[in-house]
Write a protein that holds these residues in place. Structure first.
Motif, PDB file in Angstrom:
ATOM      1  N   VAL A  79       0.867  -1.180   0.000  1.00 47.34           N
ATOM      2  CA  VAL A  79       0.000   0.000   0.000  1.00 47.34           C
ATOM      3  C   VAL A  79       0.902   1.228   0.000  1.00 47.34           C
ATOM      4  CG1 VAL A  79      -1.824   1.207   1.201  1.00 47.34           C
ATOM      5  CG2 VAL A  79      -1.669  -1.265   1.403  1.00 47.34           C
ATOM      6  N   THR A  80       0.737   2.096  -0.983  1.00 48.97           N
ATOM      7  CA  THR A  80       1.574   3.298  -1.013  1.00 48.97           C
ATOM      8  C   THR A  80       0.773   4.499  -0.546  1.00 48.97           C
ATOM      9  OG1 THR A  80       0.990   3.969  -3.233  1.00 48.97           O
ATOM     10  CG2 THR A  80       2.775   2.367  -3.019  1.00 48.97           C
ATOM     11  N   ILE A  81       1.470   5.541  -0.288  1.00 47.68           N
ATOM     12  CA  ILE A  81       0.858   6.758   0.253  1.00 47.68           C
ATOM     13  C   ILE A  81      -0.145   7.374  -0.726  1.00 47.68           C
ATOM     14  CG2 ILE A  81       2.657   8.320  -0.604  1.00 47.68           C
ATOM     15  CD1 ILE A  81       2.509   9.595   2.271  1.00 47.68           C
ATOM     16  N   GLU A  82      -0.027   6.989  -1.998  1.00 47.50           N
ATOM     17  CA  GLU A  82      -0.953   7.512  -3.003  1.00 47.50           C
ATOM     18  C   GLU A  82      -2.228   6.689  -3.103  1.00 47.50           C
ATOM     19  OE1 GLU A  82      -0.667  10.082  -5.454  1.00 47.50           O
ATOM     20  OE2 GLU A  82       0.930  10.872  -4.179  1.00 47.50           O
ATOM     21  N   ASP A  83      -2.215   5.489  -2.473  1.00 42.47           N
ATOM     22  CA  ASP A  83      -3.370   4.600  -2.632  1.00 42.47           C
ATOM     23  C   ASP A  83      -4.508   5.006  -1.708  1.00 42.47           C
ATOM     24  OD1 ASP A  83      -1.972   3.152  -4.478  1.00 42.47           O
ATOM     25  OD2 ASP A  83      -1.153   1.756  -2.996  1.00 42.47           O
ATOM     26  N   ASP A  84      -5.739   4.575  -2.117  1.00 41.05           N
ATOM     27  CA  ASP A  84      -6.918   4.919  -1.312  1.00 41.05           C
ATOM     28  C   ASP A  84      -6.966   4.139  -0.010  1.00 41.05           C
ATOM     29  OD1 ASP A  84      -7.680   6.670  -3.210  1.00 41.05           O
ATOM     30  OD2 ASP A  84      -8.918   5.210  -4.309  1.00 41.05           O
ATOM     31  N   ASP A  85      -6.417   2.906  -0.045  1.00 42.29           N
ATOM     32  CA  ASP A  85      -6.506   2.105   1.179  1.00 42.29           C
ATOM     33  C   ASP A  85      -5.349   2.358   2.149  1.00 42.29           C
ATOM     34  OD1 ASP A  85      -4.917   1.051  -0.716  1.00 42.29           O
ATOM     35  OD2 ASP A  85      -5.656  -1.011  -0.594  1.00 42.29           O
ATOM     36  N   TYR A  86      -4.560   3.368   1.869  1.00 41.20           N
ATOM     37  CA  TYR A  86      -3.531   3.778   2.838  1.00 41.20           C
ATOM     38  C   TYR A  86      -4.257   4.290   4.086  1.00 41.20           C
ATOM     39  CZ  TYR A  86       0.865   5.935   4.411  1.00 41.20           C
ATOM     40  OH  TYR A  86       1.992   6.257   5.100  1.00 41.20           O
ATOM     41  N   PRO A  87      -3.890   3.792   5.288  1.00 39.12           N
ATOM     42  CA  PRO A  87      -4.656   4.172   6.489  1.00 39.12           C
ATOM     43  C   PRO A  87      -4.813   5.689   6.622  1.00 39.12           C
ATOM     44  CG  PRO A  87      -2.982   2.534   7.005  1.00 39.12           C
ATOM     45  CD  PRO A  87      -2.766   2.921   5.585  1.00 39.12           C
ATOM     46  N   SER A  88      -6.064   6.121   6.763  1.00 41.64           N
ATOM     47  CA  SER A  88      -6.313   7.556   6.724  1.00 41.64           C
ATOM     48  C   SER A  88      -5.661   8.354   7.856  1.00 41.64           C
ATOM     49  CB  SER A  88      -7.819   7.826   6.661  1.00 41.64           C
ATOM     50  OG  SER A  88      -8.451   7.183   7.731  1.00 41.64           O
ATOM     51  N   PRO A  89      -5.556   7.784   9.086  1.00 44.49           N
ATOM     52  CA  PRO A  89      -4.910   8.610  10.122  1.00 44.49           C
ATOM     53  C   PRO A  89      -3.464   8.953   9.754  1.00 44.49           C
ATOM     54  CG  PRO A  89      -5.855   6.600  11.083  1.00 44.49           C
ATOM     55  CD  PRO A  89      -5.959   6.471   9.612  1.00 44.49           C
ATOM     56  N   LEU A  90      -2.803   8.065   9.032  1.00 48.42           N
ATOM     57  CA  LEU A  90      -1.404   8.284   8.684  1.00 48.42           C
ATOM     58  C   LEU A  90      -1.251   9.353   7.608  1.00 48.42           C
ATOM     59  CD1 LEU A  90       0.400   4.815   8.541  1.00 48.42           C
ATOM     60  CD2 LEU A  90       0.993   6.778   9.946  1.00 48.42           C
ATOM     61  N   LYS A  91      -2.312   9.538   6.791  1.00 43.76           N
ATOM     62  CA  LYS A  91      -2.192  10.477   5.673  1.00 43.76           C
ATOM     63  C   LYS A  91      -1.870  11.887   6.140  1.00 43.76           C
ATOM     64  CE  LYS A  91      -4.543   8.195   1.962  1.00 43.76           C
ATOM     65  NZ  LYS A  91      -5.779   7.992   1.242  1.00 43.76           N
ATOM     66  N   LYS A  92      -2.317  12.201   7.354  1.00 43.92           N
ATOM     67  CA  LYS A  92      -2.091  13.565   7.854  1.00 43.92           C
ATOM     68  C   LYS A  92      -0.771  13.679   8.596  1.00 43.92           C
ATOM     69  CE  LYS A  92      -7.030  13.859   8.546  1.00 43.92           C
ATOM     70  NZ  LYS A  92      -7.622  12.727   9.271  1.00 43.92           N
ATOM     71  N   VAL A  93      -0.060  12.566   8.706  1.00 45.08           N
ATOM     72  CA  VAL A  93       1.188  12.589   9.474  1.00 45.08           C
ATOM     73  C   VAL A  93       2.338  12.992   8.557  1.00 45.08           C
ATOM     74  CG1 VAL A  93       2.779  11.180  10.826  1.00 45.08           C
ATOM     75  CG2 VAL A  93       0.314  10.814  11.020  1.00 45.08           C
ATOM     76  N   PRO A  94       3.084  14.024   8.893  1.00 41.86           N
ATOM     77  CA  PRO A  94       4.146  14.486   7.994  1.00 41.86           C
ATOM     78  C   PRO A  94       5.215  13.426   7.725  1.00 41.86           C
ATOM     79  CG  PRO A  94       4.220  15.646  10.121  1.00 41.86           C
ATOM     80  CD  PRO A  94       2.929  14.924  10.062  1.00 41.86           C
ATOM     81  N   TYR A  95       5.550  12.657   8.747  1.00 39.35           N
ATOM     82  CA  TYR A  95       6.617  11.685   8.523  1.00 39.35           C
ATOM     83  C   TYR A  95       6.067  10.275   8.301  1.00 39.35           C
ATOM     84  CZ  TYR A  95       5.952  12.247  13.570  1.00 39.35           C
ATOM     85  OH  TYR A  95       5.413  12.407  14.820  1.00 39.35           O
ATOM     86  N   ALA A  96       4.915  10.173   7.661  1.00 37.86           N
ATOM     87  CA  ALA A  96       4.341   8.860   7.383  1.00 37.86           C
ATOM     88  C   ALA A  96       5.222   8.115   6.382  1.00 37.86           C
ATOM     89  CB  ALA A  96       2.940   9.031   6.810  1.00 37.86           C
ATOM     90  N   PRO A  97       5.201   6.787   6.437  1.00 37.40           N
ATOM     91  CA  PRO A  97       6.015   6.031   5.483  1.00 37.40           C
ATOM     92  C   PRO A  97       5.458   6.123   4.065  1.00 37.40           C
ATOM     93  CG  PRO A  97       4.637   4.557   6.781  1.00 37.40           C
ATOM     94  CD  PRO A  97       4.464   5.925   7.369  1.00 37.40           C
ATOM     95  N   LEU A  98       6.335   6.002   3.077  1.00 38.50           N
ATOM     96  CA  LEU A  98       5.914   6.085   1.677  1.00 38.50           C
ATOM     97  C   LEU A  98       5.138   4.847   1.272  1.00 38.50           C
ATOM     98  CD1 LEU A  98       9.266   7.413   0.185  1.00 38.50           C
ATOM     99  CD2 LEU A  98       7.198   8.727   0.711  1.00 38.50           C
TER     100      LEU A  98
END
Lengths: 369, 500
Positions: A79-98
């Protein structure tokens, strides 16, 4: 394969980039395909020569394609940061994994609780964590996130599974590397009823610096973090620090003062974390009940054995342990005026019902309520 | 046929050696044949010197044959028969009947004690011949009933006796009924530790092997030492068995009915523990026969050593085979193992912090698994009492060992009566199948057992272990049927959770 997936896998393999770099990359109006077609532009974005040569090697041997094939064949989703199923809480985290490698199924709901603590926990913390995770799973169905390590982490995962809930283990190795090896069975169960998650490429061996880094993912995933028992210098305190940056709610289980094992978790309480002093209260807060149950009226259940009531002596021993904490058989027989054999008979029965447990050599304590 | 007999030891058994002597003319020399070891060969100097001290001069060429010729002979215990045989050949005395001689000679003719006096006495009794032993060996020989034994101080006395002049003192049998159990320390000397004491009482009653787990200084060794004080006293038969073993390795008689207590250090070799070596000596497990074998620092023992202990602990005897032959030694022991809960020893201690990493603890506890643990029925964790707790126990008078021993003896008697049709004497010996078939459980106990088996996830073996211990607890109370409280108590001695 989508272009951005390949680009993100390649960038992720450098193990030093996170969501901030990707934003930077996108704001420069660069195309993902440029990562492998013209890696030299990355040099101008601040990537070191060393990393560049690593990247060129990876492009040379089609590493990204093979990584995707390998994960497909072993049932691992990327699952990449561009995918829809990337966990939503992480999307707002600046240092989230790619990129995240997921073995199993990420729970649909984004309401997650993290439970972290030291690997060398006391028997008390292990029991408390286990009961906590089990009760959360049983009463609220919220999934428990932890780090898959020994001690508190294992207790958290096991408790959640026992309570029939889902659990996520964020690993510091590749998701296909069972570390610690003792938890092989646990990881198998988690992959079945939850998910093993890691940002590290497949087959990444355990390296000491991987583990503090993965803690930011735990902090990012969860809405609430519970620190069970942690010394001052520990991964759990690092996780708590990340959670604090992200504005998550932090709870900590109080420990004895003066004991280095729980100095970190106690210090967190001093710094403003909420002390977790009752499982039932905590769970009712989670469940969104308006009124807190009053102290002492907690719903307490032991394992039911058919047709067996606690007799007087068992009641007495249980009360004594609840009132005074950890006790030896000698203490109990002295205070309850019973023979050692009688005390042991009661303790044997109470252990079978899960009401007391041996907390150290020759010492017994009542279960955490 | 020569009338002079000696013995040689094989295992714990004595075999007769016929001593034949020939003296011919020629230059002085003594040669001994019949597979003698170095100690036997050197006998010639001791024999010559001690005969000379009596005024018997050995001249000419002397040949000593030890028959049977193909059995190796060892030790100094053949000095006396060789001297007697030579004296007879030289005409100093005339033997009228066959006899066994046993003893080492000093240069001045004194006779020293040797190992193997009890097996020799048993052999003499079997062959119905008189036995002459050093007076140092008298206490052990006195235990053997129905043997005609004489105590010898020096060679002169013996030769005079054989000539029919002076009469040696015949060894009178010691009446073992006067012997008592005098084991130290007494249970009442140990402050607190009610749980461990109770567990040891159960262990003694059912002959269950025990593992004591506790931090350093919690008193594991003292408890293990006190255990033999609550074990039933040695029966006459057992006393002879114990003395037989002690005698073969040269240990003296303790003058009590105490069961043996042998503590094995974890650096001991497999040969030292199980027996062996070129002379096939019995090991510690045989020396602990009918008593307690204590393995302190259980986890430090080499794995192969523990594995090799399993069979003798289970079967009650050990066959030691070497190139020089094979012998069977008895090894019915009560195994008491002790260990720390973790490498540093402080895991779970309320005061002292544990400094072990989880992997260290895991590696440590892995050592506690393996087949030998299947033979351990009781797991007892021993708390290290804080000074405050110890002070709180001041003035509490615990039960005396002798009181507990009475209960244990009663329980043993019940078990013996119950299991004698199958040839077993205690609950721990019983095979799992028979235990499950013959244990009488009422329906409420059965449901309770089913309940705990699922809630505690007991394995089949774990369940049998609980039933076995519950049976012993019921026997201690004199109950015919196992009841729920007995099972409950047995649950408190399971492999405890804090180790996992």
């Amino acid at each position: 394969m989508k272009a951005h997936q390949k680009a993100l896998l390649l960038l992720n393999s450098l193990e030093c980039l996170d969501a901030r770099f990707w934003h930077f990359f996108r704001t420069r109006d660069l195309e993902p395909s440029q990562v492998w077609e013209d890696p030299s532009i990355l040099g101008s974005l601040g990537i070191s020569d060393n990393a560049m040569s690593h990247l060129r090697d990876a492009i040379q041997c089609d590493w990204a394609e093979r990584e995707i094939d390998r994960s497909l064949s072993s049932g691992i989703t990327i699952v990449t940061i561009e995918d829809d199923d990337y966990p939503s809480p992480l999307k707002k985290v600046p240092y989230a994994p790619l990129v995240m490698y997921v073995k199993g199924q990420l729970p649909g709901s984004c309401d997650l609780i993290g439970i972290v603590g030291t690997r060398r926990c006391s028997e008390y913390a292990r029991r408390a964590t286990m009961d906590l995770a089990r009760t959360i799973a049983e009463k609220t169905g919220i999934s428990v996130v932890s780090g898959g390590a020994l001690g508190v982490d294992t207790a958290a995962h096991r408790g959640a599974l026992e309570g029939g809930g889902k659990t996520i283990a964020v690993l510091g190795t590749g998701v296909d590397v069972p570390y610690p090896g003792k938890n092989l069975g646990l990881f198998r169960d988690i992959a079945e009823k939850g998910a093993l998650v890691s940002e590290y490429p497949l087959e990444t061996r355990p390296r000491p610096w991987n583990f503090p880094r993965r803690n930011r993912i735990i902090a990012g995933l969860v809405g609430r973090l519970i620190v069970s028992e942690a010394p001052l210098k520990s991964g759990a305190v690092i996780t708590a620090r990340y959670s604090l940056d992200l504005g998550r709610e932090i709870w900590a289980i109080p420990g004895r003062i003066g004991e280095s094992l729980c100095e970190g978790s106690n210090r967190l309480i001093f710094d403003g974390a909420i002390p977790l002093i009752s499982l039932s209260e905590f769970v009712s807060i989670l469940a969104g009940k308006d009124q807190l149950e009053l102290f002492g009226s907690s719903s307490f259940e032991g394992t039911d054995l058919p047709g067996m009531e606690l007799d007087e002596k068992e009641q007495e021993v249980l009360e004594l342990l609840r009132l005074s904490g950890e006790r030896t058989v000698d203490n109990i027989s002295l205070e309850g005026k019973m023979s050692a054999a009688e005390v042991l008979t009661s303790l044997g029965n109470l252990t079978a019902r899960g009401l007391v447990y041996p907390s150290g050599p020759g010492r017994w304590a009542s279960r955490v309520i | 046929m020569s009338l002079v007999g000696g013995i040689t030891l094989k295992g714990i058994n004595a075999y007769k050696v016929e001593v034949e002597v020939e003296v011919t003319g020629g230059l002085f020399s003594i040669s001994i044949v019949g597979l003698p070891d170095a100690a036997v060969k050197e006998a010639k100097e001791r024999v010559r010197a001690s005969l000379r001290s009596l005024g018997i001069r050995v001249r000419g060429r002397v040949a000593v044959n030890l028959a049977p010729a193909d059995v190796p002979k060892e030790g100094a215990l053949l000095d006396l028969p060789i001297a007697v045989g030579l004296a007879e050949k030289l005409g100093s005395l005339l033997l009228r009947e066959e006899a066994l001689f046993l003893g080492e000679l000093a240069l001045d003719g004194r006779v020293r004690g040797v190992r193997g006096a009890v097996p020799a006495a048993l052999l003499a009794r079997e062959l119905k011949v008189p036995l002459f032993v050093s007076s140092e060996n008298v206490p052990e020989v006195a235990l053997v009933e129905g043997v005609e034994a004489y105590a010898v101080n020096d060679l002169q006395e013996l030769i005079a006796h054989l000539r029919g002049e002076g009469v040696l003192n015949r060894v009178t049998r010691m009446d073992p009924s006067e012997l008592e159990v005098t084991a130290e320390p007494d249970f009442s000397d140990i402050k607190g530790q009610g749980a461990a004491k109770r567990a040891l009482e159960i262990a003694a009653a059912g002959h269950h092997n025990v593992l004591l787990i506790g931090s350093p200084g919690s008193g594991k060794t003292m408890l293990a030492r006190a255990l033999r004080g609550v074990l039933p006293p040695l029966s006459d038969e057992e006393l002879t068995e114990v003395m037989l073993v002690r005698s073969t390795v040269g240990l003296s008689f303790e003058n009590s009915r105490n069961r043996p207590f042998r503590s094995v250090h974890h650096t001991s070799s497999a040969v030292a523990v199980c027996g062996g070596g070129t002379s096939l000596r019995p090991g510690e497990i045989t020396l602990a026969h009918r008593g307690v074998l204590f393995l302190d620092e259980f986890t430090e023992f080499r794995r192969d050593l523990l594995e090799s202990l399993r069979q003798p602990v289970e079967d009650g005897n050990i066959v030691v085979s070497r190139s020089t032959g094979s012998v069977s030694y008895p090894s019915r022991v009560l195994l008491v193992a002790a260990c720390n809960p973790c490498p540093c020893g402080w895991k779970g201690d309320p005061l002292e912090p544990c400094r072990c990493s989880p992997t260290e603890v895991e590696r440590y506890q892995k050592k506690m698994s393996g087949p030998i643990l299947d033979r351990i029925d009781l797991y007892v964790s021993v708390p290290r009492l804080s000074s405050r707790e110890l002070l709180g126990l001041e003035g509490q008078q615990g039960e005396k060992s002798s009181q507990i021993r009475k209960r244990v003896c009663n329980a043993r008697k019940i078990q013996q009566e119950r299991w004698s049709p199958w040839g077993y004497s205690c609950n721990a010996e019983l095979p799992e199948k028979l235990l499950r078939k013959e244990i009488s459980l009422k329906s409420d106990v059965r449901t309770f057992l089913q309940g705990i088996a699922s809630s505690l996830r007991l394995s089949g073996r774990g369940l049998s272990r609980v039933m076995r211990v519950a049976r012993t607890i019921a026997d201690l109370e004199g109950c015919d049927n196992v009841a729920v409280p007995h099972v409950s108590e047995a649950l408190a001695y399971r492999e405890t959770g804090f180790l996992s």
